[in-house]
Write a protein that holds these residues in place. Structure first.
Motif, PDB file in Angstrom:
ATOM      1  N   ALA A 262       1.916   2.233  -3.432  1.00 21.99           N
ATOM      2  CA  ALA A 262       0.885   2.990  -4.139  1.00 21.99           C
ATOM      3  C   ALA A 262       0.893   4.449  -3.710  1.00 21.99           C
ATOM      4  O   ALA A 262       0.658   5.348  -4.533  1.00 21.99           O
ATOM      5  CB  ALA A 262      -0.489   2.367  -3.898  1.00 21.99           C
TER       6      ALA A 262
ATOM      7  N   ASN B 190      -5.299  -5.002  -4.369  1.00 21.25           N
ATOM      8  CA  ASN B 190      -6.659  -4.720  -3.896  1.00 21.25           C
ATOM      9  C   ASN B 190      -7.725  -5.617  -4.502  1.00 21.25           C
ATOM     10  O   ASN B 190      -8.835  -5.709  -3.952  1.00 21.25           O
ATOM     11  CB  ASN B 190      -7.006  -3.258  -4.181  1.00 21.25           C
TER      12      ASN B 190
ATOM     13  N   ARG C 286     -12.180  -0.329   1.988  1.00 22.57           N
ATOM     14  CA  ARG C 286     -11.215  -0.528   0.903  1.00 22.57           C
ATOM     15  C   ARG C 286     -11.906  -1.074  -0.334  1.00 22.57           C
ATOM     16  O   ARG C 286     -11.641  -0.652  -1.464  1.00 22.57           O
ATOM     17  CB  ARG C 286     -10.124  -1.494   1.352  1.00 22.57           C
TER      18      ARG C 286
ATOM     19  N   CYS D  23      -6.506   7.459  -0.698  1.00 26.40           N
ATOM     20  CA  CYS D  23      -7.090   6.146  -0.403  1.00 26.40           C
ATOM     21  C   CYS D  23      -6.007   5.155  -0.003  1.00 26.40           C
ATOM     22  O   CYS D  23      -6.189   4.368   0.934  1.00 26.40           O
ATOM     23  CB  CYS D  23      -7.850   5.638  -1.618  1.00 26.40           C
ATOM     24  N   ALA D  24      -4.876   5.192  -0.705  1.00 23.63           N
ATOM     25  CA  ALA D  24      -3.783   4.276  -0.398  1.00 23.63           C
ATOM     26  C   ALA D  24      -3.164   4.588   0.965  1.00 23.63           C
ATOM     27  O   ALA D  24      -2.764   3.679   1.697  1.00 23.63           O
ATOM     28  CB  ALA D  24      -2.724   4.341  -1.493  1.00 23.63           C
TER      29      ALA D  24
ATOM     30  N   SER E  16       0.836  -1.206   0.000  1.00 21.70           N
ATOM     31  CA  SER E  16       0.000   0.000   0.000  1.00 21.70           C
ATOM     32  C   SER E  16       0.866   1.249   0.000  1.00 21.70           C
ATOM     33  O   SER E  16       0.535   2.250  -0.663  1.00 21.70           O
ATOM     34  CB  SER E  16      -0.928  -0.003   1.216  1.00 21.70           C
TER      35      SER E  16
ATOM     36  N   LEU F  37      -1.221  -2.119  -7.783  1.00 24.28           N
ATOM     37  CA  LEU F  37      -2.451  -1.689  -7.114  1.00 24.28           C
ATOM     38  C   LEU F  37      -3.595  -2.671  -7.373  1.00 24.28           C
ATOM     39  O   LEU F  37      -4.321  -3.049  -6.445  1.00 24.28           O
ATOM     40  CB  LEU F  37      -2.845  -0.294  -7.600  1.00 24.28           C
TER      41      LEU F  37
ATOM     42  N   GLN G 118      -5.425   3.175   3.636  1.00 20.57           N
ATOM     43  CA  GLN G 118      -5.310   1.720   3.585  1.00 20.57           C
ATOM     44  C   GLN G 118      -4.015   1.266   4.245  1.00 20.57           C
ATOM     45  O   GLN G 118      -3.993   0.284   4.991  1.00 20.57           O
ATOM     46  CB  GLN G 118      -5.353   1.288   2.122  1.00 20.57           C
TER      47      GLN G 118
END
Length: 326
Positions: free
Chosen positions: A142, A223, A263, A154-155, A139, A219, A158
């Motif tokens: 990313a 995910n 997520r 968002c990463a 993560s 990514l 996470q």
């Protein structure tokens, strides 16, 4: 003709220039999230010469990735999570988890666990800190490589969740080690991660993922394959925790899976966003085809440790749990 100075002709903006053109008032999320990345230049991400190693890295593994979009800053997190909101929500989560740990410690919960379940926790739960560390590191990649701040945000969150649960597993390892000093807690997790059959599918997948440098493939594989596989493994462990009356492990896993749901939402929105370019769909399908077998082997090996048929059930469950292109 009246001369008007440049200063007089300019009208003051009510918000950042890149948000001024939209009709509605920008939200807090948009103000603090959109177009905030200083390294957005595709070819020279860092304000240094084009041939410095990191700019060559960004060019090869980001600018030349097959995953492309005309405006990465147009992506929106469906939950619109900001740093302030994340800290507020996670603070509530941590208060809840602290309360669980204190309550069960006061009840001397660990001392009442069945001996075979203690062995199961040593084999299938406390080594998770190695797994969560790899998900945190991927993560973080990313965070470094994503081409726009809405995706980076968002990463980042996470990555923070992975670190939180890595820390909680480490805490539980120490607690269990105090109650069962002869069971190897805190001493044997690395050996289990590196050698036990139930972990080798996850270890292979995550070590390969750590060496995957194309930001788009990394990514998508993380995910859409690796983390859904982790969720299914945790679900299986939770089922057995319920059966063995281990309420603490059950509630800790349920809290963690709540983070996983967020997520899944942002990743599904991301897949919808990149589907605007048809060639991205082909790229995602290729990545899933390449990485899907690793996810299958990971949950198969882990699930088999719970008994006959559990591995096959896990394979089906994690394939169903994967986010998919619309």
């Amino acid at each position: 003709m009246t001369d008007v100075s440049p200063t007089e002709s300019l009208k003051p903006l009510r918000t950042w220039s890149h948000l001024a053109g939209q009709r509605k008032r920008p939200s807090e999320y948009e103000i603090v999230t959109i177009n905030t990345l200083f390294r957005a230049n595709e070819r020279e991400a860092l304000e240094l010469a084009s041939d410095v190693p990191m700019n060559r890295w960004y060019k090869r593994h980001r600018a030349e990735s097959r995953l492309q979009h005309d405006d990465w800053n147009a992506f929106r997190d469906p939950d619109a999570v900001t740093y302030r909101a994340y800290c507020t929500e996670r603070d509530r989560d941590e208060v809840y988890v602290d309360g669980l740990l204190e309550q069960y410690a006061a009840q001397r919960h660990d001392a009442g666990l069945p001996a075979d379940w203690v062995d199961r926790l040593a084999a299938l739960y406390t080594p998770c800190r190695y797994l969560f560390h790899t998900t945190q590191m991927t993560s973080a990649y990313a965070v470094v490589m994503a081409p726009a701040s809405p995706v980076v945000n968002c990463a980042v969150f996470q990555m923070g969740d992975a670190f939180r649960w890595l820390s909680r597993v480490a805490y539980r390892t120490a607690e269990l080690g105090k109650t069962y000093p002869q069971s190897g807690f805190g001493k044997q997790e690395r050996a289990r991660w590196e050698g036990a059959a139930e972990w080798q599918g996850f270890r292979e997948m995550m070590e390969r993922l750590l060496a995957t440098y194309d930001w788009g493939e990394s990514l998508i594989a993380l995910n859409c394959v690796a983390l859904p596989a982790v969720d299914v493994a945790l679900q299986q462990l939770k089922q057995d925790a319920v059966a063995r009356n281990d309420g603490l492990t059950r509630f800790l896993i349920e809290a963690q899976l709540g983070n996983s749901a967020r997520r899944t939402r942002w990743m599904q929105a991301f897949l919808g966003f990149i589907s605007q370019r048809p060639e991205n769909g082909a790229f995602v399908r290729e990545v899933l085809g390449r990485w899907g077998p690793y996810g299958d082997r990971a949950v198969q090996a882990y699930g088999d440790a719970f008994g006959a048929g559990r591995g096959a059930e896990a394979v089906v469950a994690q394939e169903e749990a994967r986010p998919r292109m619309p």
